[in-house]
Motif scaffolding. Structure first.
Motif, PDB file in Angstrom:
ATOM      1  N   ASP A  73       0.829  -1.210   0.000  1.00 33.67           N
ATOM      2  CA  ASP A  73       0.000   0.000   0.000  1.00 33.67           C
ATOM      3  C   ASP A  73       0.864   1.262   0.000  1.00 33.67           C
ATOM      4  O   ASP A  73       0.558   2.227  -0.710  1.00 33.67           O
ATOM      5  CB  ASP A  73      -0.936   0.011   1.215  1.00 33.67           C
ATOM      6  N   ILE A  74       1.927   1.269   0.788  1.00 32.04           N
ATOM      7  CA  ILE A  74       2.832   2.421   0.821  1.00 32.04           C
ATOM      8  C   ILE A  74       3.465   2.631  -0.557  1.00 32.04           C
ATOM      9  O   ILE A  74       3.554   3.762  -1.043  1.00 32.04           O
ATOM     10  CB  ILE A  74       3.917   2.231   1.906  1.00 32.04           C
ATOM     11  N   ASN A  75       3.881   1.551  -1.190  1.00 34.67           N
ATOM     12  CA  ASN A  75       4.478   1.643  -2.520  1.00 34.67           C
ATOM     13  C   ASN A  75       3.501   2.294  -3.501  1.00 34.67           C
ATOM     14  O   ASN A  75       3.873   3.179  -4.265  1.00 34.67           O
ATOM     15  CB  ASN A  75       4.897   0.260  -3.008  1.00 34.67           C
ATOM     16  N   ILE A  76       2.241   1.886  -3.438  1.00 34.75           N
ATOM     17  CA  ILE A  76       1.236   2.438  -4.359  1.00 34.75           C
ATOM     18  C   ILE A  76       0.887   3.878  -3.988  1.00 34.75           C
ATOM     19  O   ILE A  76       0.863   4.763  -4.843  1.00 34.75           O
ATOM     20  CB  ILE A  76      -0.024   1.550  -4.358  1.00 34.75           C
ATOM     21  N   ASP A  77       0.628   4.133  -2.699  1.00 39.93           N
ATOM     22  CA  ASP A  77       0.143   5.439  -2.265  1.00 39.93           C
ATOM     23  C   ASP A  77       1.214   6.532  -2.251  1.00 39.93           C
ATOM     24  O   ASP A  77       0.938   7.678  -2.601  1.00 39.93           O
ATOM     25  CB  ASP A  77      -0.473   5.346  -0.863  1.00 39.93           C
ATOM     26  N   TYR A  78       2.423   6.191  -1.825  1.00 36.44           N
ATOM     27  CA  TYR A  78       3.457   7.210  -1.647  1.00 36.44           C
ATOM     28  C   TYR A  78       4.559   7.168  -2.706  1.00 36.44           C
ATOM     29  O   TYR A  78       5.224   8.172  -2.943  1.00 36.44           O
ATOM     30  CB  TYR A  78       4.094   7.086  -0.255  1.00 36.44           C
ATOM     31  N   CYS A  79       4.779   6.016  -3.312  1.00 33.47           N
ATOM     32  CA  CYS A  79       5.858   5.878  -4.293  1.00 33.47           C
ATOM     33  C   CYS A  79       5.320   5.668  -5.708  1.00 33.47           C
ATOM     34  O   CYS A  79       6.088   5.340  -6.614  1.00 33.47           O
ATOM     35  CB  CYS A  79       6.775   4.710  -3.911  1.00 33.47           C
ATOM     36  N   THR A  80       4.033   5.830  -5.886  1.00 33.44           N
ATOM     37  CA  THR A  80       3.345   5.652  -7.179  1.00 33.44           C
ATOM     38  C   THR A  80       3.739   4.352  -7.887  1.00 33.44           C
ATOM     39  O   THR A  80       3.863   4.307  -9.103  1.00 33.44           O
ATOM     40  CB  THR A  80       3.552   6.862  -8.120  1.00 33.44           C
ATOM     41  N   GLY A  81       3.965   3.304  -7.094  1.00 32.36           N
ATOM     42  CA  GLY A  81       4.232   1.983  -7.645  1.00 32.36           C
ATOM     43  C   GLY A  81       5.619   1.776  -8.203  1.00 32.36           C
ATOM     44  O   GLY A  81       5.922   0.726  -8.754  1.00 32.36           O
ATOM     45  N   GLU A  82       6.517   2.743  -8.018  1.00 34.05           N
ATOM     46  CA  GLU A  82       7.875   2.613  -8.571  1.00 34.05           C
ATOM     47  C   GLU A  82       8.773   1.706  -7.756  1.00 34.05           C
ATOM     48  O   GLU A  82       9.825   1.291  -8.208  1.00 34.05           O
ATOM     49  CB  GLU A  82       8.519   3.998  -8.701  1.00 34.05           C
ATOM     50  N   GLY A  83       8.363   1.411  -6.544  1.00 37.68           N
ATOM     51  CA  GLY A  83       9.131   0.529  -5.677  1.00 37.68           C
ATOM     52  C   GLY A  83       9.780   1.269  -4.526  1.00 37.68           C
ATOM     53  O   GLY A  83       9.927   2.491  -4.549  1.00 37.68           O
ATOM     54  N   LEU A  84      10.138   0.522  -3.515  1.00 37.84           N
ATOM     55  CA  LEU A  84      10.805   1.052  -2.333  1.00 37.84           C
ATOM     56  C   LEU A  84      12.278   0.678  -2.394  1.00 37.84           C
ATOM     57  O   LEU A  84      12.624  -0.402  -2.855  1.00 37.84           O
ATOM     58  CB  LEU A  84      10.189   0.453  -1.068  1.00 37.84           C
ATOM     59  N   SER A  85      13.135   1.580  -1.933  1.00 34.58           N
ATOM     60  CA  SER A  85      14.551   1.227  -1.865  1.00 34.58           C
ATOM     61  C   SER A  85      14.973   0.925  -0.436  1.00 34.58           C
ATOM     62  O   SER A  85      15.955   0.237  -0.216  1.00 34.58           O
ATOM     63  CB  SER A  85      15.426   2.324  -2.456  1.00 34.58           C
ATOM     64  N   LYS A  86      14.214   1.428   0.554  1.00 34.87           N
ATOM     65  CA  LYS A  86      14.472   1.123   1.959  1.00 34.87           C
ATOM     66  C   LYS A  86      13.150   1.129   2.697  1.00 34.87           C
ATOM     67  O   LYS A  86      12.228   1.863   2.351  1.00 34.87           O
ATOM     68  CB  LYS A  86      15.393   2.168   2.589  1.00 34.87           C
ATOM     69  N   PHE A  87      13.068   0.305   3.733  1.00 38.26           N
ATOM     70  CA  PHE A  87      11.881   0.267   4.570  1.00 38.26           C
ATOM     71  C   PHE A  87      12.281  -0.237   5.942  1.00 38.26           C
ATOM     72  O   PHE A  87      13.036  -1.188   6.064  1.00 38.26           O
ATOM     73  CB  PHE A  87      10.814  -0.669   3.980  1.00 38.26           C
ATOM     74  N   ASN A  88      11.765   0.431   6.976  1.00 35.82           N
ATOM     75  CA  ASN A  88      12.014  -0.014   8.340  1.00 35.82           C
ATOM     76  C   ASN A  88      10.753   0.209   9.154  1.00 35.82           C
ATOM     77  O   ASN A  88      10.088   1.235   9.023  1.00 35.82           O
ATOM     78  CB  ASN A  88      13.189   0.749   8.962  1.00 35.82           C
ATOM     79  N   GLU A  89      10.422  -0.757   9.973  1.00 37.73           N
ATOM     80  CA  GLU A  89       9.259  -0.664  10.839  1.00 37.73           C
ATOM     81  C   GLU A  89       9.720  -0.571  12.281  1.00 37.73           C
ATOM     82  O   GLU A  89      10.460  -1.419  12.768  1.00 37.73           O
ATOM     83  CB  GLU A  89       8.382  -1.908  10.657  1.00 37.73           C
ATOM     84  N   SER A  90       9.300   0.488  12.962  1.00 34.20           N
ATOM     85  CA  SER A  90       9.561   0.609  14.393  1.00 34.20           C
ATOM     86  C   SER A  90       8.248   0.427  15.135  1.00 34.20           C
ATOM     87  O   SER A  90       7.213   0.147  14.528  1.00 34.20           O
ATOM     88  CB  SER A  90      10.186   1.977  14.709  1.00 34.20           C
ATOM     89  N   ARG A  91       8.258   0.631  16.427  1.00 33.09           N
ATOM     90  CA  ARG A  91       7.038   0.467  17.209  1.00 33.09           C
ATOM     91  C   ARG A  91       5.944   1.447  16.779  1.00 33.09           C
ATOM     92  O   ARG A  91       4.783   1.113  16.757  1.00 33.09           O
ATOM     93  CB  ARG A  91       7.338   0.687  18.690  1.00 33.09           C
ATOM     94  N   ARG A  92       6.337   2.664  16.418  1.00 29.59           N
ATOM     95  CA  ARG A  92       5.348   3.708  16.134  1.00 29.59           C
ATOM     96  C   ARG A  92       5.313   4.175  14.684  1.00 29.59           C
ATOM     97  O   ARG A  92       4.359   4.827  14.274  1.00 29.59           O
ATOM     98  CB  ARG A  92       5.625   4.904  17.040  1.00 29.59           C
ATOM     99  N   TYR A  93       6.366   3.887  13.908  1.00 29.27           N
ATOM    100  CA  TYR A  93       6.463   4.465  12.570  1.00 29.27           C
ATOM    101  C   TYR A  93       6.878   3.448  11.516  1.00 29.27           C
ATOM    102  O   TYR A  93       7.529   2.457  11.815  1.00 29.27           O
ATOM    103  CB  TYR A  93       7.510   5.603  12.550  1.00 29.27           C
TER     104      TYR A  93
END
Length: 109
Positions: A73-93
């Protein structure tokens, strides 16, 4: 008549199998939807944390395989489907960088 019953039974099995997402399914999804290239490393630790490294050195860490859906969903909504180069999940973000270079952190809510 027997063939029809057997066909119905096999259909039920296939539908049941198709609804379960296996680690291999998630691996393939990550390859196509997140990396936009091959996956070099896909590992799940004992505590369920997932690490993915793509052939182009894109890196992803998340608390569980369930986060893959959020990453899509993040890739589609924020990156317009071009893909992610980095991603990290913390407790809040969720912190991520699109392949375009856009870097964002969004609250998990």
């Amino acid at each position: 008549m027997l063939k029809l019953g057997l066909l119905g039974f096999l259909s039920l099995i296939l539908v049941g199998c198709a609804q379960q997402n296996t680690q291999q399914d998630n691996y393939l999804d990550a390859s196509f939807e997140l990396c936009n290239t091959e996956v070099r490393t896909y590992s799940v630790s004992d505590d369920g944390r997932v690490r993915i490294i793509c052939e182009d050195d894109s890196k992803f860490t998340m608390n569980s395989e369930d986060t893959l859906e959020i990453m899509r969903d993040i890739n589609i909504d924020y990156c317009t489907g071009e893909g992610l180069s980095k991603f990290n999940e913390s407790r809040r973000y969720y912190s991520f960088e699109c392949k375009s270079g856009t870097t964002l952190s969004i609250n998990k809510e």
